[in-house]
Write a protein that holds these residues in place. Structure first.
Motif, PDB file in Angstrom:
ATOM      1  N   PRO A 136      -0.714  35.351  45.128  1.00  0.00           N
ATOM      2  CA  PRO A 136       1.010  35.255  45.833  1.00  0.00           C
ATOM      3  C   PRO A 136       1.895  35.989  45.078  1.00  0.00           C
ATOM      4  CG  PRO A 136      -0.056  33.346  44.399  1.00  0.00           C
ATOM      5  CD  PRO A 136      -1.245  34.237  44.460  1.00  0.00           C
ATOM      6  N   VAL A 137       2.872  36.348  45.614  1.00  0.00           N
ATOM      7  CA  VAL A 137       3.785  37.137  44.993  1.00  0.00           C
ATOM      8  C   VAL A 137       5.276  36.337  44.893  1.00  0.00           C
ATOM      9  CG1 VAL A 137       5.382  39.197  45.326  1.00  0.00           C
ATOM     10  CG2 VAL A 137       3.247  39.550  46.048  1.00  0.00           C
ATOM     11  N   LEU A 138       5.477  35.962  43.673  1.00  0.00           N
ATOM     12  CA  LEU A 138       6.605  35.223  43.230  1.00  0.00           C
ATOM     13  C   LEU A 138       7.755  35.787  43.557  1.00  0.00           C
ATOM     14  CD1 LEU A 138       5.185  33.538  40.090  1.00  0.00           C
ATOM     15  CD2 LEU A 138       5.072  32.679  42.342  1.00  0.00           C
ATOM     16  N   GLY A 139       7.832  37.178  43.482  1.00  0.00           N
ATOM     17  CA  GLY A 139       9.031  37.891  43.738  1.00  0.00           C
ATOM     18  C   GLY A 139       8.958  39.134  43.177  1.00  0.00           C
ATOM     19  N   ILE A 140      10.131  39.946  43.792  1.00  0.00           N
ATOM     20  CA  ILE A 140      10.585  41.472  43.354  1.00  0.00           C
ATOM     21  C   ILE A 140      11.529  41.234  42.338  1.00  0.00           C
ATOM     22  CG2 ILE A 140      10.835  43.677  44.166  1.00  0.00           C
ATOM     23  CD1 ILE A 140       8.466  42.860  45.229  1.00  0.00           C
ATOM     24  N   VAL A 141      11.542  41.909  41.194  1.00  0.00           N
ATOM     25  CA  VAL A 141      12.724  42.284  40.242  1.00  0.00           C
ATOM     26  C   VAL A 141      13.204  43.621  40.490  1.00  0.00           C
ATOM     27  CG1 VAL A 141      13.338  42.061  37.954  1.00  0.00           C
ATOM     28  CG2 VAL A 141      11.896  40.384  38.693  1.00  0.00           C
ATOM     29  N   GLU A 142      14.199  44.145  40.491  1.00  0.00           N
ATOM     30  CA  GLU A 142      14.820  45.120  40.622  1.00  0.00           C
ATOM     31  C   GLU A 142      15.396  45.688  39.188  1.00  0.00           C
ATOM     32  OE1 GLU A 142      16.764  47.549  43.897  1.00  0.00           O
ATOM     33  OE2 GLU A 142      18.415  47.293  42.488  1.00  0.00           O
ATOM     34  N   ASN A 143      14.737  46.364  38.285  1.00  0.00           N
ATOM     35  CA  ASN A 143      15.223  46.837  36.940  1.00  0.00           C
ATOM     36  C   ASN A 143      16.151  47.953  36.875  1.00  0.00           C
ATOM     37  OD1 ASN A 143      15.443  46.115  34.147  1.00  0.00           O
ATOM     38  ND2 ASN A 143      13.477  47.293  33.580  1.00  0.00           N
ATOM     39  N   MET A 144      17.013  48.162  36.085  1.00  0.00           N
ATOM     40  CA  MET A 144      17.765  49.351  35.944  1.00  0.00           C
ATOM     41  C   MET A 144      18.736  49.554  37.345  1.00  0.00           C
ATOM     42  SD  MET A 144      15.171  52.286  34.399  1.00  0.00           S
ATOM     43  CE  MET A 144      13.871  51.679  33.355  1.00  0.00           C
ATOM     44  N   SER A 145      18.982  48.375  37.799  1.00  0.00           N
ATOM     45  CA  SER A 145      19.904  48.011  38.987  1.00  0.00           C
ATOM     46  C   SER A 145      21.381  48.329  38.747  1.00  0.00           C
ATOM     47  CB  SER A 145      19.718  46.596  39.558  1.00  0.00           C
ATOM     48  OG  SER A 145      20.408  46.506  40.862  1.00  0.00           O
ATOM     49  N   GLY A 146      21.749  49.549  38.483  1.00  0.00           N
ATOM     50  CA  GLY A 146      23.237  50.022  38.150  1.00  0.00           C
ATOM     51  C   GLY A 146      23.256  49.986  36.714  1.00  0.00           C
ATOM     52  N   PHE A 147      24.182  50.669  36.123  1.00  0.00           N
ATOM     53  CA  PHE A 147      24.593  50.876  34.744  1.00  0.00           C
ATOM     54  C   PHE A 147      25.634  50.150  34.440  1.00  0.00           C
ATOM     55  CE2 PHE A 147      26.798  53.440  31.680  1.00  0.00           C
ATOM     56  CZ  PHE A 147      25.984  53.399  30.755  1.00  0.00           C
ATOM     57  N   VAL A 148      25.701  49.429  33.209  1.00  0.00           N
ATOM     58  CA  VAL A 148      26.769  48.694  32.491  1.00  0.00           C
ATOM     59  C   VAL A 148      27.318  49.584  31.562  1.00  0.00           C
ATOM     60  CG1 VAL A 148      27.425  46.509  31.254  1.00  0.00           C
ATOM     61  CG2 VAL A 148      25.613  46.593  33.378  1.00  0.00           C
ATOM     62  N   CYS A 149      28.516  50.099  31.531  1.00  0.00           N
ATOM     63  CA  CYS A 149      29.015  50.954  30.347  1.00  0.00           C
ATOM     64  C   CYS A 149      29.395  49.996  29.159  1.00  0.00           C
ATOM     65  CB  CYS A 149      30.513  51.351  31.107  1.00  0.00           C
ATOM     66  SG  CYS A 149      31.595  52.299  29.640  1.00  0.00           S
ATOM     67  N   PRO A 150      28.717  50.362  28.136  1.00  0.00           N
ATOM     68  CA  PRO A 150      28.871  49.792  26.962  1.00  0.00           C
ATOM     69  C   PRO A 150      30.334  49.824  26.284  1.00  0.00           C
ATOM     70  CG  PRO A 150      28.242  51.818  26.307  1.00  0.00           C
ATOM     71  CD  PRO A 150      28.114  51.847  27.909  1.00  0.00           C
ATOM     72  N   HIS A 151      31.179  50.467  26.825  1.00  0.00           N
ATOM     73  CA  HIS A 151      32.682  50.282  26.384  1.00  0.00           C
ATOM     74  C   HIS A 151      33.559  49.532  27.002  1.00  0.00           C
ATOM     75  CE1 HIS A 151      31.608  53.616  23.764  1.00  0.00           C
ATOM     76  NE2 HIS A 151      30.951  54.276  24.567  1.00  0.00           N
ATOM     77  N   CYS A 152      33.457  49.759  28.585  1.00  0.00           N
ATOM     78  CA  CYS A 152      34.387  48.929  29.407  1.00  0.00           C
ATOM     79  C   CYS A 152      33.638  47.814  30.214  1.00  0.00           C
ATOM     80  CB  CYS A 152      35.058  49.659  30.407  1.00  0.00           C
ATOM     81  SG  CYS A 152      33.909  50.493  31.647  1.00  0.00           S
ATOM     82  N   GLY A 153      32.291  47.830  30.029  1.00  0.00           N
ATOM     83  CA  GLY A 153      31.464  46.774  30.913  1.00  0.00           C
ATOM     84  C   GLY A 153      31.494  46.908  32.282  1.00  0.00           C
ATOM     85  N   LYS A 154      31.972  47.943  32.963  1.00  0.00           N
ATOM     86  CA  LYS A 154      32.089  48.331  34.167  1.00  0.00           C
ATOM     87  C   LYS A 154      30.573  48.664  34.620  1.00  0.00           C
ATOM     88  CE  LYS A 154      34.195  51.085  37.892  1.00  0.00           C
ATOM     89  NZ  LYS A 154      35.162  52.056  38.260  1.00  0.00           N
ATOM     90  N   ARG A 155      30.076  48.178  35.813  1.00  0.00           N
ATOM     91  CA  ARG A 155      28.777  48.605  36.406  1.00  0.00           C
ATOM     92  C   ARG A 155      29.120  49.740  37.471  1.00  0.00           C
ATOM     93  NH1 ARG A 155      24.160  45.046  39.252  1.00  0.00           N
ATOM     94  NH2 ARG A 155      23.770  46.622  40.699  1.00  0.00           N
ATOM     95  N   THR A 156      28.140  50.627  37.308  1.00  0.00           N
ATOM     96  CA  THR A 156      28.096  51.865  38.261  1.00  0.00           C
ATOM     97  C   THR A 156      26.742  51.992  38.764  1.00  0.00           C
ATOM     98  OG1 THR A 156      29.695  53.126  36.968  1.00  0.00           O
ATOM     99  CG2 THR A 156      28.493  54.289  38.458  1.00  0.00           C
ATOM    100  N   ASP A 157      26.450  52.050  39.996  1.00  0.00           N
ATOM    101  CA  ASP A 157      25.261  52.165  40.449  1.00  0.00           C
ATOM    102  C   ASP A 157      24.771  53.663  40.333  1.00  0.00           C
ATOM    103  OD1 ASP A 157      24.732  49.805  41.657  1.00  0.00           O
ATOM    104  OD2 ASP A 157      25.822  50.071  43.621  1.00  0.00           O
ATOM    105  N   ILE A 158      23.522  53.865  39.672  1.00  0.00           N
ATOM    106  CA  ILE A 158      22.967  55.230  39.241  1.00  0.00           C
ATOM    107  C   ILE A 158      22.201  55.630  40.218  1.00  0.00           C
ATOM    108  CG2 ILE A 158      21.633  56.534  37.661  1.00  0.00           C
ATOM    109  CD1 ILE A 158      24.393  55.750  36.679  1.00  0.00           C
TER     110      ILE A 158
END
Length: 377
Positions: free
Chosen positions: A171-193
């Motif tokens: 049974p597959v409990l689910g899919i996890v998408e890691n590295m799903s966008g980038f979080v800027c360490p300075h402003c906290g804004k997320r950008t899809d890479i």
């Protein structure tokens, strides 16, 4: 004292470098933080990374009453990895399949796990010896968490991992998408890479749950290098909250796929010869297509159809067009099973020779008895 293990959860990916071990470690630590008794088993023989992620490098194992004592992380998380057995962290483990199988057997049966609510198993990339050995040795696998990243290069291999699970009825409990966008360490804004929606697309195509995404955050790598899982040491950060959101459905019962939950009908195909299931799939002359209501566990209707000529890939595509989601078969080769899995059609093999009505009724009642795959070629 014998081990009493509740749930056995594999964390897998068909691709290396997707952050699978990071997901496994944070999941185990998070479950432990919920008051559960948790074990974390690292079966990556050639590249064990769990001790590094928990700052347990250099720990040496002890034995008591002929069993190996797992290494304790924090107050309750029990950890086991081959890295604890290596005298030099640069030492390469050059083993073939049988030696790896024996080691995994030792990790499962020869370790004093005691009473656990959950055993999280961090598998190596791919679907090779280690993953197969873990499934065989554990006996029961309660679910698999599959990790991917958004880009197509990872998605192609991860799809094979889902197919692996379906072929082994895991049974597959689910899919996890890691590295799903980038979080800027300075402003906290997320950008899809990475382009695309890899995890969600896999979940939709294979009709399994999508647990959510975890953004690419420099603090994940920093916490890993420092041996401090982000889920506890940066628990208020947006990324730690994303971890918790992904893990929450894994705390209790597996999250049901919405499409499966909402459906009130299901079609089951039975390959026939002389009106009964044929022991050899390739010899079937007709198919019974049985329409059932999975909620009330009743048969709605049944029809018998003549299939198109038997050629590779033709029958899976034909049955998919008919809306079939399950095939109950006597014997079927691995190649044919893979072709059905590609069409998101589950296959049960080893069913007895009987009428379609009897087989489907037994399946709906949870009483279908299966034996060996008599036609595994």
């Amino acid at each position: 004292m014998a081990n009493r293990i509740g749930r056995r959860i594999l964390v897998m990916s068909g691709k290396g470098g997707v952050g699978k071990s990071s997901i496994a470690v944070n999941l185990a630590v998070w479950l432990s933080g919920q008051g559960r008794r948790v074990g974390l088993l690292d079966i990556d023989i050639h590249g064990p990374s769990v001790p590094k992620l928990l700052r347990l490098e250099g720990t040496r194992l002890t034995a008591y009453d002929e069993k190996i004592e797992p290494v304790l992380y924090g107050d309750s998380l029990k950890v086991m990895s081959i890295a604890f057995m290596l005298s030099n962290p640069n030492e390469a483990v050059i083993w073939r399949g049988p030696m790896k199988h024996n080691m995994i057997q030792q990790f499962c049966d020869g370790v004093a796990w005691g009473d656990l609510d959950d055993l999280v198993v961090d598998c190596p990339p791919g679907t090779g010896d280690e993953a197969l050995s873990a499934v065989q040795v554990l006996g029961t696998v309660d679910g698999v968490v599959i990790v991917t990243t958004p880009q197509d290069l990872a998605v192609v291999d991860v799809r094979k991992c889902v197919t692996f699970c379906k072929q082994l009825s895991l049974p597959v409990l689910g899919i996890v998408e890691n590295m799903s966008g980038f979080v800027c360490p300075h402003c906290g804004k997320r950008t899809d890479i990475f382009p695309g929606a890899g995890g969600e697309q896999i979940a939709e195509d294979f009709r399994v749950p999508f647990l959510g995404g975890v953004p690419m955050d420099p603090t994940v790598a920093q916490s890993g290098d420092a041996g401090k899982p982000l889920i506890t040491f940066e628990k208020d950060s947006p990324t730690a909250q994303a971890f918790a959101h992904v893990f929450q459905p894994l705390l209790g019962e597996p999250k049901q796929d919405t499409k499966q939950k909402e459906t009130s009908n299901m079609k089951i195909a039975i390959p026939l010869a002389d009106g009964k299931l044929t022991a050899h799939f390739g010899h079937c002359g007709q198919f019974a297509i049985v329409d059932v209501d999975p909620q009330s566990k009743t048969i709605r209707s049944q029809m018998v159809l003549d299939p198109p000529p038997h050629e590779p890939g033709v029958l899976p595509a034909w049955l998919a067009e008919k809306g079939v989601s399950l095939v109950i078969a006597g014997g079927m080769g691995q190649r044919a099973q893979m072709l059905f899995a590609d069409k998101n059609i589950e296959v049960i093999v080893g069913a007895p020779v009987d009428t379609p009505e009897a087989l489907v009724s037994d399946y709906l009642a949870g009483a279908l008895q299966t034996g060996d795959n008599v036609c595994d070629h």
